[in-house]
Design an enzyme around this catalytic site. Structure first.
Site, short mmCIF file in Angstrom:
data_model
loop_
_atom_site.label_atom_id
_atom_site.label_comp_id
_atom_site.label_asym_id
_atom_site.label_seq_id
_atom_site.Cartn_x
_atom_site.Cartn_y
_atom_site.Cartn_z
N LYS A 65 0.48 -0.95 -0.04
CA LYS A 65 -0.42 0.26 0.12
C LYS A 65 0.62 0.82 -0.32
CE LYS A 65 -3.91 -2.09 2.48
NZ LYS A 65 -5.26 -1.97 3.02
N ASP A 102 -10.28 3.23 2.58
CA ASP A 102 -10.70 2.09 3.83
C ASP A 102 -10.93 3.49 4.45
OD1 ASP A 102 -9.32 -0.59 3.17
OD2 ASP A 102 -7.04 0.25 4.28
N1 LIG Z 1 -12.60 -4.93 7.56
C1 LIG Z 1 -11.54 -4.23 6.36
O1 LIG Z 1 -12.22 -3.99 5.57
C2 LIG Z 1 -10.51 -4.19 6.68
C3 LIG Z 1 -9.54 -3.60 6.50
C4 LIG Z 1 -8.33 -3.28 6.74
C5 LIG Z 1 -7.46 -3.98 7.28
N2 LIG Z 1 -8.43 -5.01 8.26
C6 LIG Z 1 -7.89 -6.09 9.69
O2 LIG Z 1 -7.51 -4.83 10.54
C7 LIG Z 1 -6.73 -5.75 10.67
C8 LIG Z 1 -5.08 -4.47 10.77
O3 LIG Z 1 -5.04 -4.55 9.85
P1 LIG Z 1 -3.25 -3.48 9.51
O4 LIG Z 1 -3.79 -3.73 8.29
O5 LIG Z 1 -4.12 -2.06 10.43
O6 LIG Z 1 -2.08 -4.43 10.29
P2 LIG Z 1 -0.70 -3.98 10.59
O7 LIG Z 1 -0.83 -2.59 9.80
O8 LIG Z 1 -0.05 -5.52 10.62
O9 LIG Z 1 -1.17 -3.62 12.20
C9 LIG Z 1 -1.61 -4.73 13.80
C10 LIG Z 1 -2.20 -3.91 14.33
O10 LIG Z 1 -2.12 -5.06 15.22
C11 LIG Z 1 -1.87 -5.05 16.62
N3 LIG Z 1 -0.83 -6.72 16.92
C12 LIG Z 1 -0.78 -7.53 15.75
N4 LIG Z 1 -0.56 -8.80 16.53
C13 LIG Z 1 -0.66 -8.32 18.71
C14 LIG Z 1 -0.61 -8.96 19.53
N5 LIG Z 1 -0.62 -10.01 19.60
N6 LIG Z 1 -1.02 -8.48 20.59
C15 LIG Z 1 -1.38 -6.90 20.45
N7 LIG Z 1 -1.31 -6.16 19.69
C16 LIG Z 1 -1.18 -6.57 18.10
C17 LIG Z 1 -0.24 -3.91 16.07
O11 LIG Z 1 -0.01 -3.88 17.10
P3 LIG Z 1 2.24 -3.69 16.76
O12 LIG Z 1 2.06 -2.32 16.74
O13 LIG Z 1 2.02 -3.85 18.64
O14 LIG Z 1 2.40 -4.85 16.23
C18 LIG Z 1 -0.95 -3.25 14.92
O15 LIG Z 1 -1.36 -2.14 16.20
C19 LIG Z 1 -6.13 -7.51 10.71
O16 LIG Z 1 -6.26 -8.04 10.89
C20 LIG Z 1 -6.46 -6.76 9.04
O17 LIG Z 1 -7.67 -7.89 8.68
C21 LIG Z 1 -9.53 -5.10 8.21
#
Ligand SMILES: NC(=O)c1ccc[n+]([C@@H]2O[C@H](COP(=O)([O-])OP(=O)(O)OC[C@H]3O[C@@H](n4cnc5c(N)ncnc54)[C@H](OP(=O)(O)O)[C@@H]3O)[C@@H](O)[C@H]2O)c1
Length: 277
Positions: A65, A102
């Site tokens: 992205k 998004d």
């Molecule tokens: N509904 C939709 O259309 C949509 C759109 C986009 C994303 N999503 C979903 O949203 C989620 C996040 O996406 P993203 O793109 O933001 O991913 P990302 O940039 O990888 O961020 C992941 C987030 O989750 C946290 N996290 C991961 N493992 C953790 C753990 N064990 N304990 C505490 N915090 C944890 C991370 O914290 P740290 O910073 O500490 O690593 C970070 O804040 C994903 O599940 C994705 O599938 C959904």
């Protein structure tokens, strides 16, 4: 025939083809929507040759992205503010345009499912500081949210976001995420916790007001443990599937010339593909 694709690494899990192919069939558009697995080493060259490959545009998913925004010739305000693009299209001169839909997707679904989410401008608690959280902060601020609290496991990432988005955003320690729900009008899980195959989200909702809204952007499973716990204590809940469906609308319209609708039938079609739905 117009063609578009979703580009990711990996890309197999993407549900975008299911959404766009459903609309292509529904609206009788002569078009195609493909999956393209492109590695980080190849992404720049791939995007620069999008037109030569016969594509009118593309969706871009992890981890490309930021690269998509960097390669584009022009970007809209949302993509610039979020620092990442998920939707690309070529204009008649072959210039590559970037947008991020998004925030639009999240806010459109939130406003439909919980029109009073900002009543009284009570604080909003956002869990997470990744790419999705950044898009949501942009949407919330543009949508008139008052105070926003962010809690993230890695606090420095939350602090970096607060710096970008200004004084309405404050950071709370990850350890205080349950305690600081007192007085909040909206709780959003924007972490990957609670998703099938990931650890559970550990949070105690006891202090969250009974009339607060609880949203989860995880959509697999559709009813996460967070949403089930919120529903059980009477909170209005908003699932993550609506965001996914609505974020797809602007891209389809750009590439294929029809503004598609998010309907219960489309939702049911995608729900069939989700774990635990
Ligand atoms: N509904 C939709 O259309 C949509 C759109 C986009 C994303 N999503 C979903 O949203 C989620 C996040 O996406 P993203 O793109 O933001 O991913 P990302 O940039 O990888 O961020 C992941 C987030 O989750 C946290 N996290 C991961 N493992 C953790 C753990 N064990 N304990 C505490 N915090 C944890 C991370 O914290 P740290 O910073 O500490 O690593 C970070 O804040 C994903 O599940 C994705 O599938 C959904």
């Amino acid at each position: 025939m117009k063609r578009a694709c979703v580009i990711g690494w990996p890309v197999e899990h993407s549900r975008s083809p299911l959404i766009h192919r459903y609309w292509l069939g529904l609206y009788g558009v002569e078009g195609a929507y493909e999956k393209e697995a492109v590695s980080p080493e190849e992404i720049e060259a791939f995007l620069r040759s999008l037109g030569a490959r016969g594509y009118a545009g593309a969706n871009v998913t992890l981890p490309h992205k930021e690269a998509a925004l960097a390669v584009a010739d022009a970007a809209d305000e949302a993509a610039k503010a979020i620092g990442a693009a998920n939707t690309l299209w070529l204009d008649e001169e072959g210039r590559l345009h970037a947008s991020n839909t998004d925030a639009y997707g999240f806010m459109t679904h939130l406003s439909e499912a919980a029109p009073d989410w900002n009543r009284g401008q009570r604080p909003v608690m956002v869990l997470g500081a990744g790419g999705a959280a950044r898009a949501i902060l942009h949407g919330l601020i543009a949508g008139g949210a008052g105070r926003i609290l962010i809690a993230n496991r890695s606090q420095h990432r939350a602090e970096a976001l607060a710096k970008v988005f200004g004084p309405s955003v404050s950071v709370v320690p990850w350890a205080d995420r349950s305690k600081d729900l007192a007085g909040c009008g909206l709780l959003i899980n924007a972490t990957s916790l609670g998703m099938a195959g990931k650890p559970p989200l550990d949070i105690d909702l006891a202090l969250l007001p009974a009339d607060a809204v609880v949203a989860d952007i995880v959509y697999s499973p559709l009813e996460t443990d967070l949403l089930a716990a919120a529903k059980a204590r009477g909170n209005l809940t908003v699932d993550g599937l609506g965001m996914l469906l609505h974020q797809a609308v602007p891209g389809f319209e750009r590439w294929f010339g029809v503004r598609p609708k998010v309907t219960p039938e489309l939702r049911a079609h995608i729900v069939k593909s989700l774990v635990g739905a």
